[in-house]
Design an enzyme around this catalytic site. Structure first.
Site, PDB file in Angstrom:
ATOM      1  N   CYS A  58      -4.885  -3.189   4.118  1.00 13.25           N
ATOM      2  CA  CYS A  58      -4.282  -2.475   5.613  1.00 13.25           C
ATOM      3  C   CYS A  58      -5.193  -2.684   6.601  1.00 13.25           C
ATOM      4  O   CYS A  58      -5.674  -3.717   7.114  1.00 13.25           O
ATOM      5  CB  CYS A  58      -3.942  -1.229   5.380  1.00 13.25           C
ATOM      6  SG  CYS A  58      -2.746  -0.639   6.572  1.00 13.25           S
TER       7      CYS A  58
ATOM      8  N   LYS B 154     -10.532   0.570  -1.154  1.00 10.87           N
ATOM      9  CA  LYS B 154     -10.342   0.538   0.288  1.00 10.87           C
ATOM     10  C   LYS B 154     -11.680   0.946   0.934  1.00 10.87           C
ATOM     11  O   LYS B 154     -11.905   2.250   1.009  1.00 10.87           O
ATOM     12  CB  LYS B 154      -9.117   1.126   0.827  1.00 10.87           C
ATOM     13  CG  LYS B 154      -8.700   0.821   2.305  1.00 10.87           C
ATOM     14  CD  LYS B 154      -7.445   1.465   2.673  1.00 10.87           C
ATOM     15  CE  LYS B 154      -7.069   1.230   4.095  1.00 10.87           C
ATOM     16  NZ  LYS B 154      -5.803   1.971   4.548  1.00 10.87           N
TER      17      LYS B 154
ATOM     18  N   GLU C  43       0.815  -1.332   0.087  1.00 13.09           N
ATOM     19  CA  GLU C  43       0.021  -0.069   0.104  1.00 13.09           C
ATOM     20  C   GLU C  43       0.698   1.184  -0.061  1.00 13.09           C
ATOM     21  O   GLU C  43       1.879   1.255   0.422  1.00 13.09           O
ATOM     22  CB  GLU C  43      -0.960   0.069   1.224  1.00 13.09           C
ATOM     23  CG  GLU C  43      -1.790   1.129   1.331  1.00 13.09           C
ATOM     24  CD  GLU C  43      -2.534   1.425   2.698  1.00 13.09           C
ATOM     25  OE1 GLU C  43      -3.770   1.863   2.479  1.00 13.09           O
ATOM     26  OE2 GLU C  43      -2.161   0.611   3.639  1.00 13.09           O
TER      27      GLU C  43
END
Ligand SMILES: *[C@@H]1O[C@H](CO)[C@@H](O)[C@H](O)[C@H]1NC(C)=O
Ligand SMILES: *[C@@H]1O[C@H](CO)[C@@H](O)[C@H](O)[C@H]1NC(C)=O
Ligand SMILES: *[C@@H]1O[C@H](CO)[C@@H](O)[C@H](O)[C@H]1NC(C)=O
Ligand SMILES: *[C@@H]1O[C@H](CO)[C@@H](O)[C@H](O)[C@H]1NC(C)=O
Ligand SMILES: *[C@@H]1O[C@H](CO)[C@@H](O)[C@H](O)[C@H]1NC(C)=O
Ligand SMILES: *[C@@H]1O[C@H](CO)[C@@H](O)[C@H](O)[C@H]1NC(C)=O
Ligand SMILES: *[C@@H]1O[C@H](CO)[C@@H](O)[C@H](O)[C@H]1NC(C)=O
Ligand SMILES: *[C@@H]1O[C@H](CO)[C@@H](O)[C@H](O)[C@H]1NC(C)=O
Length: 490
Positions: A212, A179, A80
């Site tokens: 993440c 995300k 990321e």
């Protein structure tokens, strides 16, 4: 390593035959990248300057992709923020963004770069995948124009997304994931309205993808595994380590075990932000991991995994996380318990004063049992058993049930729960269990020097986390990290 170069045609030929059939196993790669950061000027740069910076990072990633392909890897995951870094506002990230189409358009940017131009970043990633015959997973920024008729449309007329893309070994865009669970500081990006459940099939299993902070929440992470039954999760991350329970290698390997899925985790590398820790994790333990707080170098990991781990003979059996703990009576009255704080959460602790024994500590509905024998208790090592049953509210809100054995920072009991990276006491055996109300529990064992312990422990079907042959290094923590998603705030 094996010299593939002189036999490249033979390799390509064999690969094309193999791709007609499903593979039992495949070779996975992850690259921990020390990102070249843009200068923080506070003002937007031109799109040419943005591309120059992104090309510097892609140049480094290209070296890792080539090296991985030469070692036979079928897929490589990069981190990321690995192409443009961080410290952005909405306007300063904008020149780094490209409009990324839905993969259904069936596009190979490498061979058809003008179709959705400008798309220089997608083109180069696609060519790196195609030229090296390897799936490439990368994290870039997407922008989507919106209408003034949409009341949520941001003032610059664009939604901006933190986005993972996957190009297959021909360079075709096969997955795009926006995300969902943005971290607090990511104000440059928008969340999609609903979590996106993104999967794709290959000859080496079914894949899912998220990013993440997503790993701490139910959607899309748990849904991908429990409803869509993916075999491997692709996980670009920029993870800031927090001892004792949330360092990257520790939590990510535990998630793979607890969920029973392969996980390919690629972290960005920046030691001053405590970002390090990448790995190739299988349901029965890590195959490779990397943790380096000494230097600022990137690092490539390559390892073999089962394509269909659920069909593998070593796939762990289903676990009832509370079966053992609810069947035994409490080992000791907790008259010597005290409170302490781990990462803003108030735990109930009890000290392990003897070199061996059986202990219980409870908080609310959670009782944790620990049976152990230390090899030789070191004078300056103090260990406590702890329990936490409650809502964590700092840097995100999520409900936790945690049973933990940990080494205190010093002999002062007030320091128990503070980060500590080294210890001196090995354990000959241990068994940790808890009366969990959730079925999502992630088993963590972390050794001195922030190292994992592959093959040194197992989870029994009655929910005990045990080691019978002892630990190879002194112990920092043995933890059952439970997430009770139903109790999260809406
Ligand atoms: C940042 O600024 C310095 C000094 O002006 C320059 O040498 C360097 O190339 C710049 N870095 C980037 C990534 O633009
Ligand atoms: C891919 O290969 C083509 C043709 O050999 C070459 O022109 C191009 O620069 C390569 N691109 C990448 C990203 O490797
Ligand atoms: C904005 O709305 C108009 C009229 O409904 C439509 O034609 C146009 O495609 C929309 N633009 C975007 C970016 O959605
Ligand atoms: C993957 O393959 C399975 C069966 O082979 C199919 O049901 C599923 O829809 C496919 N998924 C995708 C994302 O193509
Ligand atoms: C790590 O990140 C910090 C904060 O953004 C930055 O100041 C520092 O230069 C980075 N370190 C390296 C080696 O890039
Ligand atoms: C787990 O075991 C406990 C104790 O034997 C039992 O009460 C409970 O129903 C079991 N849970 C599941 C999901 O099977
Ligand atoms: C210690 O344990 C008792 C009995 O379970 C409990 O009532 C008390 O709150 C605990 N003390 C602390 C500090 O957690
Ligand atoms: C701990 O409990 C086990 C059985 O549950 C018993 O065999 C063992 O002797 C106990 N150990 C200590 C030190 O009390």
């Amino acid at each position: 390593m094996i010299m593939f170069q002189p036999h490249v045609y033979a390799t390509v030929f064999i690969l094309s035959i193999l791709q007609a059939f499903a593979l039992d196993s495949y070779i996975a790669a992850v690259y921990e990248h020390s990102v070249i950061l843009p200068n923080v000027t506070g003002r937007p740069v031109s799109s040419e300057e943005a591309l120059t910076l992104m090309n510097k990072n892609m140049g480094v990633l290209e070296g890792a992709i080539k090296a991985a392909a030469q070692q036979g890897a079928h897929i490589i995951v990069t981190p990321e923020d690995g192409i443009y870094g961080w410290v952005f506002k909405r306007d300063t990230i904008f020149p780094y963004l490209e409009d990324i189409p839905d993969p259904q358009v069936n596009w190979i940017p490498c061979t058809d770069p003008e179709r959705f131009a400008p798309a220089a970043v997608q083109e180069r990633l696609s060519c790196m995948a195609r030229n090296n015959s390897i799936y490439v997973v990368a994290n870039i920024g997407d922008k989507k124009p919106c209408n003034s008729s949409d009341p949520k449309c941001p003032s610059n007329g664009h939604y901006q997304y933190n986005t993972n893309v996957v190009f297959d070994s021909k360079g075709k865009l096969v997955a795009r994931y926006h995300k969902y669970n943005l971290f607090m500081s990511e104000t440059q990006f928008d969340s999609p309205k609903e979590p996106e459940i993104v999967t794709f099939n290959t000859s080496f299993g079914k894949f899912g993808i998220f990013t993440c902070f997503d790993i701490l929440f139910h959607d899309p992470a748990v849904t991908l595994v429990s409803k869509l039954h993916v075999d491997t999760v692709l996980f670009p991350t920029a993870w800031m380590n927090v001892l004792p329970h949330l360092t990257a290698i520790e939590f990510h390997s535990a998630w793979a075990m607890g969920m029973g899925v392969n996980l390919l985790a690629a972290d960005t590398h920046n030691t001053s932000l405590a970002m390090t820790g990448s790995g190739i994790y299988a349901p029965d333990g890590p195959r490779a991991f990397h943790y380096n707080m000494e230097t600022e170098d990137g690092h490539l990991l390559v390892a073999e995994l089962s394509s269909l781990p659920r069909l593998s003979p070593t796939y762990p059996s289903a676990v009832n996380w509370s079966a053992y703990a609810t069947s035994v009576k409490q080992f000791s009255p907790d008259d010597h318990n005290f409170s302490g704080v781990i990462f803003f959460d108030k735990f109930t602790f009890t000290e392990l004063t003897k070199p061996e024994g059986n202990r219980t500590v409870c908080q609310k509905d959670l009782c944790c049992h620990f049976s152990y024998r230390m090899t030789e208790k070191q004078e300056d090592d103090v260990y406590v058993l702890g329990a936490f049953d409650g809502l964590h509210v700092v840097e995100g809100e999520y409900y936790l049930q945690i049973c933990t054995l940990l080494k205190c920072k010093s002999t002062d009991l007030k320091t128990c729960g503070e980060p500590v990276a080294t210890a001196h006491t090995r354990f000959e055996e241990f068994s940790l269990s808890g009366t969990f109300g959730t079925s999502y529990v992630f088993p963590e064992v972390l050794l001195s020097g922030v190292q994992l312990a592959p093959g040194e422990f197992q989870v029994l079907s009655d929910g005990r986390l045990i080691s019978q042959s002892g630990t190879s290094k002194p112990v920092l923590t043995v933890t059952l990290f439970g997430r009770w998603y139903e109790k999260d705030p809406p």
